[in-house]
Every structure is written in C-alpha cells, then in structure tokens.
Design an enzyme around this catalytic site. Sequence first.
Site: not given
Ligand code: G3P
Length: 214
Positions: A83
């Site tokens: 990533k």
């Molecule tokens: O892994 C990246 C992403 O899915 C993060 O999500 O909930 O922290 O915006 P969030």
Amino acid sequence: MKFFLDTANIEKIKEAASWGILDGVTTNPTLVAREGKDFDTVVREILKIVEGPVSLEVISTDWKGMVEEAEKLASYGDNVVIKIPMTIDGLKATKILSSKGIMVNTTLIFSPAQALLAAKAGTAYLSPFIGRLDDISSYGMRLVEDIIQIIDNYGFECEVIVASVRHPMHVLEAALIGADIVTMPFEVLQKMIKHPLTDIGLERFLKDWEKMKG
Ligand code: G3P
C-alpha cells in the site's frame, strides 16, 4: 465481487475466513497500531490465515524509502500487496515497484485525477476512501463511478477497492456500480447478514415444527 476485510485483527480475520467468503485483507498503520502488537508478528499471523491479497502499508514518505520497505514486505509472501499513498513520491515508487512485478495498492485516493495517475504508474489496485468523502459532505460513491469509467475507457489493468466503508449500504452501492472489491470492517460484514425478518421467520418455523411434533 471480492470481499476484503479492512483490519489487522487476527480473530476477526479468522472468523470471516471461516465463513468462506473472505478474498483478502487490507491493513493500514492505524489498524496495525490498534492491535498493540509488533508489526512483523501481526503481518506474519495474517499471512498464515489469508491466501488472497494482503495489503501492507509503507511508513516512509520518500520514494527510495518506500521502495526499500516495499521490497522487504514483498518478501513475506507472494500474496503481499504494497500500500503506497497517493503522493508524487508514491507515484515514483509505484512505477518502480510495478516494473519489478511487485503489486501496489494506491491508497488515500480522493479524486478521479489521482486514480488516473496511479493507474498510469502501473498500480494493481486503486483505493478510493468513500466514507471519508461522505464525512465531509462529498459523494464518495460518485468517485468510484468515475474511477471505473476511467479504467474502462482505457483498459487499465487495475482493480478498484472501495475503501473507508462504514455500513452495508456502501457495500450494496459498490456492488450495484460493479466495483471489483470492497474492503470493510468486520462489523459491516456482520451487519450485512442480519435481518429481523430472518430471525422472526426462523423462530416461527421452529415453533411450528415443535407444535406439529406434539
Ligand atoms: O484501510 C483504509 C480505509 O478503509 C480506512 O477507513 O474508516 O479509517 O476511513 P476509515
């Protein structure tokens, strides 16, 4: 449609894998830090459970550091995906890594222009963060639609991972659009199963069956 779990929690990954519908896992520094364990330990445990793609994020912000970290992480397993954040250095690192056959998942995508650049650099996966766009009163799923259109227009060989998913409707909307992958917290996966009428219906069936028996 592929289902990824967006977590570094071993128990949740094991549970979802046992349901037979888990295609991969995505992690980020926040999710790994939440587990309170050493990074290598968490990663190696995840890789023992999951056969599909497992995204591991680099911490470096300069392209050389990103490439170095990525090469180390890629050696952990054939299913490791690196990533890389959507920055200029991230773009440079993506080009180098993809040329070496290392799969990249470009993260922190918030605009179609960013997705187009990452696709051009040879990323394998594009991760638009839809929940965080919804949080600032922007239409996250519109970004997914635009990215899919761009990929289709030019035949880029990358898949869209709908990320930053907050609830089952995000998954459903992504499915209606035809997104390749959704990565979601375990709690969203659990909510997708539940329906009160299913519970009521099952209870009624079992009661009626008992009555018939006597
Ligand atoms: O892994 C990246 C992403 O899915 C993060 O999500 O909930 O922290 O915006 P969030």
